[in-house]
Design an enzyme around this catalytic site. Structure first.
Site, short mmCIF file in Angstrom:
data_model
loop_
_atom_site.label_atom_id
_atom_site.label_comp_id
_atom_site.label_asym_id
_atom_site.label_seq_id
_atom_site.Cartn_x
_atom_site.Cartn_y
_atom_site.Cartn_z
N ILE A 182 51.01 25.14 32.80
CA ILE A 182 50.25 25.63 33.95
C ILE A 182 49.17 24.64 34.35
O ILE A 182 49.02 24.30 35.53
CB ILE A 182 49.66 27.02 33.65
CG1 ILE A 182 50.79 28.05 33.55
CG2 ILE A 182 48.64 27.42 34.71
CD1 ILE A 182 50.35 29.41 33.05
N ALA A 261 43.11 32.14 33.20
CA ALA A 261 43.59 32.21 31.82
C ALA A 261 43.34 33.61 31.24
O ALA A 261 44.17 34.51 31.38
CB ALA A 261 42.92 31.13 30.98
N ARG A 262 42.19 33.80 30.61
CA ARG A 262 41.80 35.08 30.06
C ARG A 262 40.31 35.29 30.30
O ARG A 262 39.51 34.37 30.16
CB ARG A 262 42.12 35.17 28.55
CG ARG A 262 43.59 35.44 28.23
CD ARG A 262 44.01 36.82 28.71
NE ARG A 262 45.37 37.19 28.38
CZ ARG A 262 46.41 37.00 29.16
NH1 ARG A 262 46.27 36.40 30.34
NH2 ARG A 262 47.61 37.40 28.78
N ASP A 286 40.58 35.47 38.44
CA ASP A 286 41.75 36.35 38.40
C ASP A 286 41.66 37.30 37.22
O ASP A 286 42.25 38.38 37.25
CB ASP A 286 43.03 35.50 38.27
CG ASP A 286 44.28 36.37 38.15
OD1 ASP A 286 44.49 37.22 39.04
OD2 ASP A 286 45.02 36.21 37.17
N GLU A 291 38.80 44.03 31.29
CA GLU A 291 39.84 44.62 32.14
C GLU A 291 40.29 45.98 31.60
O GLU A 291 40.34 46.17 30.38
CB GLU A 291 41.04 43.67 32.20
CG GLU A 291 40.74 42.38 32.93
CD GLU A 291 41.94 41.44 32.99
OE1 GLU A 291 43.05 41.85 32.59
OE2 GLU A 291 41.76 40.30 33.42
N HIS A 309 44.04 40.28 38.01
CA HIS A 309 44.93 39.69 37.00
C HIS A 309 46.36 39.63 37.54
O HIS A 309 47.31 40.09 36.91
CB HIS A 309 44.87 40.49 35.71
CG HIS A 309 45.37 39.70 34.51
ND1 HIS A 309 44.95 39.94 33.23
CD2 HIS A 309 46.25 38.67 34.42
CE1 HIS A 309 45.56 39.12 32.39
NE2 HIS A 309 46.36 38.34 33.09
#
Length: 352
Positions: A182, A261-262, A286, A291, A309
């Site tokens: 990515i 990513a996270r 994102d 979350e 996400h």
């Protein structure tokens, strides 16, 4: 839905977690010729644990989860859950790029290969990263929210003032944390499409990849942060925050931050402070630390673009998730470890 039980079979058994196959039906038929497939459909953690304790599915050798939003109702795959898996389990293939929800080291100690599906969503995530990066440079969240408000005052204010904070990415230096598939695709899009210079930091230097992309390796994260104008996080979450207060302190002032990513890679308290002080001039997120809850202090800013996400969410990604999981299982059946095309925990696996 009631779970099925395994019929007598000489073929090795795999558990298919979650919903039906939607696209790759011929490949699924081939999987059925190689394996006895048992369906779990959707079940909660307690029921899943009980089924494992009572050995409802026997000694299965593989698990297959083709979609990221189904078949994972049992929560995090931690040591408690992994300890209940049969010793026969050798491979677990799952949709999605991230694997912070599964303890891959514990799986390796159990003797199980874990394969993700990052390659299938590379294009979608890279596209979303560029979208967020452009949003940061061109003040898109401000313009969008002003127009969407349907307020003539807000529209006029944005129309007349955005130019003073909007910039083109041409000639800017983009930093990428994580030069995997990515990260590399983001670098290609940024250099060839927008004329950006790209620096990167990764725990392992990738000389061949950096030469092919024409990117510059930084020996430390601090060196990267101090020199780049934009920053994209494209690294897996290994349990540690990557951007905390210390990292924000060494950033080049006015940096634009993108995270595909996270969420837990970023200390959101520190990010709010960095936005308040101007160390970070804009952000595109994102992913989020808590979350499905989004920090309202970030979401309500005109200089922050927030998504749900969904960077990797596309039909093409889902088709690929299905296919890659099956290809890993079929490759393993034919060649063992060498047949796995996207294993992520081989470094911890004890090979007999």
């Amino acid at each position: 839905m009631a779970t099925s039980t395994s019929p007598p079979s000489t073929k090795p058994t795999i558990l298919h977690l979650g919903d039906d196959i939607r696209w790759n039906h011929e490949l699924y038929a081939e999987l059925g010729r190689k394996f006895n497939i048992i369906r779990t459909y959707s079940m909660g953690r307690d029921e899943f644990k009980a089924a494992l304790r009572e050995k409802r599915w026997g000694d299965f050798v593989g698990m297959y989860r083709p979609f990221w939003n189904t078949g994972g109702e049992m929560g995090d795959w931690d040591e408690e859950l992994i300890a209940l898996l049969p010793p026969s389990l050798k491979i677990f293939t799952s949709a999605g790029a991230g694997y912070d929800w599964v303890n891959t080291q514990a799986l390796a100690r159990h003797g199980t290969i874990y394969c993700n599906s990052a390659a299938a969503c590379t294009e979608s995530v890279a596209d979303a990263a560029i979208l967020l990066l452009l949003s940061c440079y061109r003040a898109i969240p401000w313009s969008f929210s002003a127009a969407r408000s349907c307020s003539a005052t807000e529209f006029t204010h944005a129309s007349q003032n955005i130019a003073s904070v909007s910039h083109n990415p041409l000639g800017q230096t983009l930093g990428i944390v994580g030069l995997g598939r990515i990260g590399a695709r983001i670098a290609e899009k940024a250099t060839r499409g927008f004329g950006m210079r790209v620096w990167y930091y990764d725990v392992v230097r990738m000389r061949e990849r950096e030469e092919g992309l024409g990117v510059v390796w930084c020996e430390s994260l601090g060196a990267l942060l101090g020199g780049c104008d934009g920053l994209v996080l494209a690294a897996p979450f290994s349990g540690e925050v990557v951007l905390g207060r210390g990292e924000f302190e060494v950033m080049k002032r006015g940096l634009r931050l993108v995270n595909v990513a996270r969420g837990k890679l970023v200390d959101e308290e520190a990010l709010v402070e960095a936005l308040d002080s101007g160390v970070v001039s804009a952000a595109g997120l994102d992913v989020h630390a808590n979350e499905p809850h989004v920090d309202p202090r970030l979401a309500r800013r005109d200089n922050v673009m927030v998504l749900s996400h969904t960077a990797g969410a596309s039909v093409e990604s889902h088709v690929g998730f299905e296919r890659l999981g099956m290809e890993n299982l079929l490759g393993w059946a034919e060649k063992g470890v060498e047949g796995c095309v996207s294993a992520v925990n081989l470094q911890w696996l004890e090979r007999g």
